[in-house]
Design a protein around this motif. Structure first.
Motif, PDB file in Angstrom:
ATOM      1  N   LYS A  70       0.982  -1.333   0.158  1.00 16.04           N
ATOM      2  CA  LYS A  70      -0.017   0.017   0.066  1.00 16.04           C
ATOM      3  C   LYS A  70       0.861   1.107   0.042  1.00 16.04           C
ATOM      4  CE  LYS A  70      -4.013  -2.194   2.395  1.00 16.04           C
ATOM      5  NZ  LYS A  70      -4.881  -2.150   3.488  1.00 16.04           N
ATOM      6  N   LYS A  71       2.152   1.240  -0.071  1.00 17.20           N
ATOM      7  CA  LYS A  71       3.180   2.241  -0.175  1.00 17.20           C
ATOM      8  C   LYS A  71       3.766   2.452  -1.613  1.00 17.20           C
ATOM      9  CE  LYS A  71       4.017   1.628   4.883  1.00 17.20           C
ATOM     10  NZ  LYS A  71       5.195   1.661   5.854  1.00 17.20           N
ATOM     11  N   GLU A  72       4.175   3.534  -1.711  1.00 21.72           N
ATOM     12  CA  GLU A  72       4.826   3.993  -2.966  1.00 21.72           C
ATOM     13  C   GLU A  72       6.230   3.149  -3.053  1.00 21.72           C
ATOM     14  OE1 GLU A  72       6.096   7.681  -5.966  1.00 21.72           O
ATOM     15  OE2 GLU A  72       5.488   8.131  -3.724  1.00 21.72           O
ATOM     16  N   HIS A  73       6.848   3.027  -1.847  1.00 17.75           N
ATOM     17  CA  HIS A  73       8.089   2.554  -1.768  1.00 17.75           C
ATOM     18  C   HIS A  73       8.351   1.888  -0.534  1.00 17.75           C
ATOM     19  CE1 HIS A  73      10.238   5.833   0.231  1.00 17.75           C
ATOM     20  NE2 HIS A  73       9.546   6.563  -0.467  1.00 17.75           N
ATOM     21  N   PRO A  74       9.105   0.967  -0.326  1.00 19.60           N
ATOM     22  CA  PRO A  74       9.336   0.191   1.008  1.00 19.60           C
ATOM     23  C   PRO A  74      10.009   1.128   1.993  1.00 19.60           C
ATOM     24  CG  PRO A  74      10.077  -1.310  -0.619  1.00 19.60           C
ATOM     25  CD  PRO A  74       9.699   0.200  -1.299  1.00 19.60           C
ATOM     26  N   LEU A  75      10.734   2.058   1.771  1.00 16.45           N
ATOM     27  CA  LEU A  75      11.402   2.975   2.892  1.00 16.45           C
ATOM     28  C   LEU A  75      10.532   4.156   3.304  1.00 16.45           C
ATOM     29  CD1 LEU A  75      14.937   3.245   1.662  1.00 16.45           C
ATOM     30  CD2 LEU A  75      14.050   1.703   3.192  1.00 16.45           C
ATOM     31  N   GLN A  76       9.149   4.116   2.884  1.00 18.74           N
ATOM     32  CA  GLN A  76       8.080   5.173   3.479  1.00 18.74           C
ATOM     33  C   GLN A  76       7.750   4.513   4.881  1.00 18.74           C
ATOM     34  OE1 GLN A  76       5.201   5.537   0.508  1.00 18.74           O
ATOM     35  NE2 GLN A  76       5.952   7.521  -0.190  1.00 18.74           N
ATOM     36  N   LEU A  77       8.684   4.526   5.879  1.00 20.55           N
ATOM     37  CA  LEU A  77       8.432   3.806   7.083  1.00 20.55           C
ATOM     38  C   LEU A  77       7.278   4.482   7.867  1.00 20.55           C
ATOM     39  CD1 LEU A  77      12.420   3.341   8.004  1.00 20.55           C
ATOM     40  CD2 LEU A  77      10.779   1.542   7.024  1.00 20.55           C
ATOM     41  N   PRO A  78       6.723   3.530   8.800  1.00 18.66           N
ATOM     42  CA  PRO A  78       5.823   4.036   9.843  1.00 18.66           C
ATOM     43  C   PRO A  78       6.256   4.492  10.663  1.00 18.66           C
ATOM     44  CG  PRO A  78       5.798   1.683  10.184  1.00 18.66           C
ATOM     45  CD  PRO A  78       6.684   2.140   8.775  1.00 18.66           C
ATOM     46  N   TYR A  79       5.857   5.604  11.470  1.00 22.57           N
ATOM     47  CA  TYR A  79       6.577   6.173  12.635  1.00 22.57           C
ATOM     48  C   TYR A  79       5.965   5.868  13.823  1.00 22.57           C
ATOM     49  CZ  TYR A  79       9.002   9.905   9.726  1.00 22.57           C
ATOM     50  OH  TYR A  79       9.882  10.042   8.723  1.00 22.57           O
ATOM     51  N   ASP A  80       5.872   4.424  13.993  1.00 25.77           N
ATOM     52  CA  ASP A  80       5.419   3.679  15.260  1.00 25.77           C
ATOM     53  C   ASP A  80       6.198   2.362  15.295  1.00 25.77           C
ATOM     54  OD1 ASP A  80       4.378   2.007  13.326  1.00 25.77           O
ATOM     55  OD2 ASP A  80       2.078   2.507  13.641  1.00 25.77           O
TER      56      ASP A  80
END
Length: 487
Positions: free
Chosen positions: A442-452
């Protein structure tokens, strides 16, 4: 000068610095002039003669766009259609001359000789401009969108030329539409920290897939293919599965780098891949693979053909799909293998169209454990294998080579142990990519990490980025070119 090279880094530092200086960042036209100069320099590094071709084509279509709008405003609908047809024809002729003239000339000569008519073709020494397939599609779509009254023509030559020559996407796309890109050139760009940071992450991920996976797989696939007639069937089968991963990580890696560079400069570039390895059938695959090309062909070729063939029912849809996919195949190069590649994929559409499943896009839903459902997973595996078999034809230099390779797979040695010089680290990296295909779908790329969770700690996130940087350093190989530069 490729995006993952040291030369590009120094080039981009200069571009970035001047682009965001106080006397440029508040004035969109100054930024566009600088981007245009940088883009032409970037293109000229390959061959300055190509800049002349690019500039000439841009000037012609700039004039045609203004002329077309003027004719439309006067209500001359027939003349407007003729002008649009002229522009599309010029774009097609540009491709035919540089990419296909020798191919069709040699093919016609061979056909005439086969039926007893003597014919010869002297191969012309034509240098194919890098990226011609990409910027020509931009030129054509620009005129079509004006004729459809979806956009106003650009009256600023610098603005239009910058759209056509934008250096991050000039050589291998993505193919941005004028509807979405030109409006971005009409506003000034101040540095957006969040967007720029995300662009850096996307570049880092693109470099990882390109350098740590695609480059190492290229050594393996080239080695096996160079002597495929003496390889076991099992080795050739593994090669088939690996090449799909290679071309995906290579092209997706380039696209991520190009999109990331665009983000740092304040631009939103068209997404080119959307987790195609999760596709459950060929239609899903092409909706998520090389999106900027397939959507372009779909909008300007498939949709008009589908309307024209609507009285033929499913067979009309299938005919439109076949023409669409074969054109996508031939777009890649002047070889009958690309046409056969397209025809093979068109055949995979037959059960979808005849069963009524074509066009339906069911969402992927995980099971209770957060994994793909077994039915979906089995379809993903089958589709991956079918797509991989098609890429044999895509890679082959001739139809004969492709069939010989197929014959080698189905030999009695299919059940022997394969032998490939594949590093364990590369296998681990591929496994990581396959896992992330699902977990970050569901993300554009894997390094769009969640901030949790663990990633809420800045130190953890930066340790991950540093770790990827170290892997780039230790696993960097000698391969710097991208597969799609030749298209």
């Amino acid at each position: 000068m490729v995006v993952n090279s040291v030369r590009f880094l120094f080039f981009f530092i200069v571009v970035f610095t001047i682009y965001y200086l106080p006397f440029t960042k508040k004035y969109p036209r100054r930024q566009n002039i600088w981007l245009l100069l940088a883009s032409y320099f970037f293109y000229g590094v390959v061959d300055w003669k190509m800049v002349v071709i690019l500039l000439g084509a841009t000037a012609v279509f700039y004039v045609l766009g203004l002329w077309l709008k003027s004719v439309m405003q006067k209500g001359y609908t027939k003349q407007a259609s003729h002008l649009t047809t002229l522009g599309v024809t010029l774009g097609i002729c540009l491709l035919l001359y540089f990419k296909y003239l020798n191919f069709f000339g040699e093919s016609i000569a061979e056909l005439l000789n086969a039926i007893g008519l003597k014919a010869t073709w002297t191969t012309l020494n034509i240098i194919v401009p890098v990226g011609v397939s990409f910027f020509t599609f931009k030129l054509i779509s620009y005129l079509i969108e004006i004729h459809r009254e979806h956009i106003e023509p650009s009256r600023d030559m610098v603005e239009f030329a910058t759209y056509i020559a934008f250096f991050p996407t000039l050589l291998s796309g993505p193919i941005d539409r004028p509807n979405t890109f030109i409006p971005q050139l009409r506003k000034s760009h101040a540095l957006d920290y969040a967007q720029a940071v995300d662009g850096c992450r996307q570049i880092l991920w693109g470099m990882f897939t390109k350098i740590c996976i695609a480059d190492h797989l290229a050594l393996v696939t080239d080695y096996v293919w160079a002597d495929y007639s003496h390889q076991s069937g099992s080795t050739l089968l593994i090669w088939t599965l690996l090449y799909t991963m290679q071309i995906y990580t290579d092209f997706d890696g380039y696209s991520n780098m190009a999109i990331g560079v665009g983000k740092i400069l304040g631009f939103n570039i068209t997404r080119n891949f959307n987790h195609p390895l999760l596709a459950r059938n060929i239609a899903e695959f092409w909706r998520n693979w090389h999106i900027s090309l397939t959507s372009w062909i779909t909008d300007y070729v498939f949709m008009p053909l589908n309307i024209a063939f609507r009285n033929m029912g499913n067979w009309g849809v299938l005919l439109a799909v076949t023409i669409n996919i074969v054109l996508i195949g031939l777009w890649h190069g002047s070889n009958w293998t690309f046409g056969l590649f397209g025809l093979y994929h068109a055949m995979l559409y037959i059960p979808l169209v005849l069963s009524g499943a074509f066009g339906k896009n069911k969402k992927l839903r995980p099971n209770d454990y957060g994994l793909p459902k077994m039915k979906d997973f089995s379809k993903m595996v089958l589709n991956y294998v079918l797509v991989s078999l098609g890429f044999i034809v895509f890679y082959a230099s001739s139809v004969t080579d492709a069939f010989r390779f197929f014959r080698g797979i189905v030999s009695t040695s299919l059940f022997s142990m394969p032998s490939l010089p594949l590093k364990k680290a590369t296998m681990v990296f591929m496994l990581i990519v396959l896992i992330l295909e699902w977990t970050t779908r569901k993300k554009e790329h894997p390094l769009q990490l969640p901030y949790d969770g663990i990633f809420r700690y800045t130190a953890v996130r930066y340790a991950l980025y540093a770790g990827i940087g170290l892997m780039l350093f230790f696993f960097a190989g000698e391969v710097e070119t991208f597969i799609y530069f030749k298209f």
